[in-house]
Motif scaffolding. Structure first.
Motif, PDB file in Angstrom:
ATOM      1  N   TYR A  23       0.842  -1.202   0.000  1.00 12.36           N
ATOM      2  CA  TYR A  23       0.000   0.000   0.000  1.00 12.36           C
ATOM      3  C   TYR A  23       0.876   1.250   0.000  1.00 12.36           C
ATOM      4  O   TYR A  23       0.639   2.196  -0.760  1.00 12.36           O
ATOM      5  CB  TYR A  23      -0.929  -0.036   1.208  1.00 12.36           C
ATOM      6  N   ALA A  24       1.910   1.255   0.843  1.00  8.18           N
ATOM      7  CA  ALA A  24       2.818   2.401   0.905  1.00  8.18           C
ATOM      8  C   ALA A  24       3.575   2.565  -0.418  1.00  8.18           C
ATOM      9  O   ALA A  24       3.817   3.694  -0.862  1.00  8.18           O
ATOM     10  CB  ALA A  24       3.798   2.252   2.059  1.00  8.18           C
ATOM     11  N   ALA A  25       3.945   1.446  -1.043  1.00  4.31           N
ATOM     12  CA  ALA A  25       4.638   1.529  -2.332  1.00  4.31           C
ATOM     13  C   ALA A  25       3.736   2.162  -3.389  1.00  4.31           C
ATOM     14  O   ALA A  25       4.196   2.949  -4.225  1.00  4.31           O
ATOM     15  CB  ALA A  25       5.093   0.148  -2.776  1.00  4.31           C
ATOM     16  N   ASP A  26       2.447   1.833  -3.368  1.00  2.00           N
ATOM     17  CA  ASP A  26       1.505   2.441  -4.314  1.00  2.00           C
ATOM     18  C   ASP A  26       1.310   3.926  -4.032  1.00  2.00           C
ATOM     19  O   ASP A  26       1.268   4.743  -4.950  1.00  2.00           O
ATOM     20  CB  ASP A  26       0.141   1.742  -4.250  1.00  2.00           C
ATOM     21  N   VAL A  27       1.185   4.266  -2.762  1.00  2.00           N
ATOM     22  CA  VAL A  27       0.921   5.649  -2.394  1.00  2.00           C
ATOM     23  C   VAL A  27       2.139   6.534  -2.643  1.00  2.00           C
ATOM     24  O   VAL A  27       2.019   7.647  -3.153  1.00  2.00           O
ATOM     25  CB  VAL A  27       0.484   5.729  -0.912  1.00  2.00           C
ATOM     26  N   PHE A  28       3.315   6.030  -2.288  1.00  2.00           N
ATOM     27  CA  PHE A  28       4.539   6.823  -2.422  1.00  2.00           C
ATOM     28  C   PHE A  28       5.347   6.398  -3.656  1.00  2.00           C
ATOM     29  O   PHE A  28       6.569   6.358  -3.607  1.00  2.00           O
ATOM     30  CB  PHE A  28       5.403   6.681  -1.167  1.00  2.00           C
ATOM     31  N   THR A  49      10.650   7.835   0.785  1.00  2.18           N
ATOM     32  CA  THR A  49       9.728   8.413   1.755  1.00  2.18           C
ATOM     33  C   THR A  49       8.755   7.346   2.246  1.00  2.18           C
ATOM     34  O   THR A  49       8.440   7.286   3.445  1.00  2.18           O
ATOM     35  CB  THR A  49       8.950   9.592   1.142  1.00  2.18           C
ATOM     36  N   GLY A  50       8.287   6.489   1.342  1.00  2.00           N
ATOM     37  CA  GLY A  50       7.386   5.401   1.739  1.00  2.00           C
ATOM     38  C   GLY A  50       8.042   4.449   2.714  1.00  2.00           C
ATOM     39  O   GLY A  50       7.432   4.040   3.711  1.00  2.00           O
ATOM     40  N   ILE A  76       6.913   3.820   6.655  1.00  2.00           N
ATOM     41  CA  ILE A  76       6.617   2.506   7.236  1.00  2.00           C
ATOM     42  C   ILE A  76       7.429   2.293   8.507  1.00  2.00           C
ATOM     43  O   ILE A  76       6.913   1.806   9.524  1.00  2.00           O
ATOM     44  CB  ILE A  76       6.894   1.383   6.208  1.00  2.00           C
ATOM     45  N   VAL A  77       8.708   2.660   8.487  1.00  2.00           N
ATOM     46  CA  VAL A  77       9.557   2.501   9.676  1.00  2.00           C
ATOM     47  C   VAL A  77       9.024   3.356  10.824  1.00  2.00           C
ATOM     48  O   VAL A  77       8.936   2.895  11.973  1.00  2.00           O
ATOM     49  CB  VAL A  77      11.023   2.865   9.348  1.00  2.00           C
ATOM     50  N   LEU A  78       8.649   4.588  10.533  1.00  2.00           N
ATOM     51  CA  LEU A  78       8.134   5.473  11.578  1.00  2.00           C
ATOM     52  C   LEU A  78       6.804   4.975  12.140  1.00  2.00           C
ATOM     53  O   LEU A  78       6.577   5.047  13.353  1.00  2.00           O
ATOM     54  CB  LEU A  78       7.983   6.896  11.037  1.00  2.00           C
ATOM     55  N   SER A 117       4.475  13.992  -3.319  1.00  2.00           N
ATOM     56  CA  SER A 117       4.746  13.957  -4.761  1.00  2.00           C
ATOM     57  C   SER A 117       4.640  15.350  -5.370  1.00  2.00           C
ATOM     58  O   SER A 117       5.396  15.692  -6.271  1.00  2.00           O
ATOM     59  CB  SER A 117       3.801  12.982  -5.467  1.00  2.00           C
ATOM     60  N   LEU A 118       3.705  16.182  -4.884  1.00  2.00           N
ATOM     61  CA  LEU A 118       3.624  17.572  -5.352  1.00  2.00           C
ATOM     62  C   LEU A 118       4.868  18.337  -4.953  1.00  2.00           C
ATOM     63  O   LEU A 118       5.409  19.122  -5.731  1.00  2.00           O
ATOM     64  CB  LEU A 118       2.387  18.265  -4.768  1.00  2.00           C
ATOM     65  N   ASN A 119       5.299  18.128  -3.752  1.00  2.00           N
ATOM     66  CA  ASN A 119       6.497  18.792  -3.236  1.00  2.00           C
ATOM     67  C   ASN A 119       7.717  18.436  -4.071  1.00  2.00           C
ATOM     68  O   ASN A 119       8.578  19.258  -4.317  1.00  2.00           O
ATOM     69  CB  ASN A 119       6.707  18.363  -1.792  1.00  2.00           C
ATOM     70  N   ARG A 120       7.782  17.205  -4.506  1.00  2.00           N
ATOM     71  CA  ARG A 120       8.940  16.722  -5.268  1.00  2.00           C
ATOM     72  C   ARG A 120       8.944  17.287  -6.688  1.00  2.00           C
ATOM     73  O   ARG A 120       9.998  17.532  -7.257  1.00  2.00           O
ATOM     74  CB  ARG A 120       8.892  15.194  -5.305  1.00  2.00           C
ATOM     75  N   ARG A 121       7.758  17.517  -7.256  1.00  2.00           N
ATOM     76  CA  ARG A 121       7.668  17.986  -8.651  1.00  2.00           C
ATOM     77  C   ARG A 121       7.916  19.481  -8.794  1.00  2.00           C
ATOM     78  O   ARG A 121       8.263  19.947  -9.865  1.00  2.00           O
ATOM     79  CB  ARG A 121       6.293  17.655  -9.207  1.00  2.00           C
TER      80      ARG A 121
END
Length: 196
Positions: free
Chosen positions: A95-100, A106-107, A111-113, A183-187
């Protein structure tokens, strides 16, 4: 033996199969370690009950002391934390891989946090709810287990399941929002403002 003129060609997906086999082996080992930890927790709880029963028999008591249920409940909560945490993490990774997907690092960090937060919540809950003496509202029966104590014990187990369930649901809803923001921040190029 095979045709010497046409030797077998190496499989095109050999590397992927080897990497997949290694990953499967790691997962099997992790699963075994979790099962061993869970069995050890259950064995410790059963051992505590057996020792308590033996002490009770030696003292000539007819009922089990209240603290036996406390030890058993704490062992169940610890076992539940050790079983439920990796289970949530295993299904949360995809799920995190899909979202991030725009920012996989960051994903992974997310998950670690969330793992750290999960174990902190579980540890705090166990420490908050553990008892070192019978509660005032339990009827006095010479320190034996009562129906009120059983009710409190079930409420403790249900309470942590409810808390983790609510937090997990919030996390599921919140994670796509965070993924979109990251993702917006990165673009955006440095120094530009966010779009309206």
């Amino acid at each position: 033996m095979g045709d010497p003129e046409n030797p077998p060609q190496p499989s095109g997906d050999l590397f992927a199969r080897v990497v997949g086999g290694i990953a499967d082996d790691r997962e099997r080992r992790r699963r075994r370690r979790r099962i061993v930890a869970l069995v050890a927790a259950v064995a410790m709880a059963v051992g505590a009950v057996a020792v308590t029963n033996k002490i009770r028999e030696l003292n000539g008591e007819e009922t089990m002391p209240w603290w036996t249920l406390e030890i058993l409940t704490t062992a169940i909560l610890i076992g539940l934390a050790l079983w439920l945490g990796p289970l949530i993490k295993r299904f949360g990774r995809a799920y995190a891989a899909d979202v991030f997907h725009d920012n996989p690092r960051t994903g992974k960090s997310y998950i670690v946090l969330t793992d750290i937060v999960y174990y902190l919540i579980f540890s705090a809950y166990i420490l908050f709810t553990i008892r070192f003496e019978p509660a005032d509202w339990w009827p006095t029966t010479d320190g034996a287990i009562t129906a009120d104590q059983l009710s409190d014990t079930l409420a403790r187990v249900a309470g942590i399941l409810f808390i983790i369930g609510i937090l997990h649901a919030i996390n599921i809803v919140l994670m796509p929002v965070l993924g979109r923001l990251f993702s917006l921040n990165r673009r955006l190029p440095p120094g530009s403002s966010t779009p309206d």
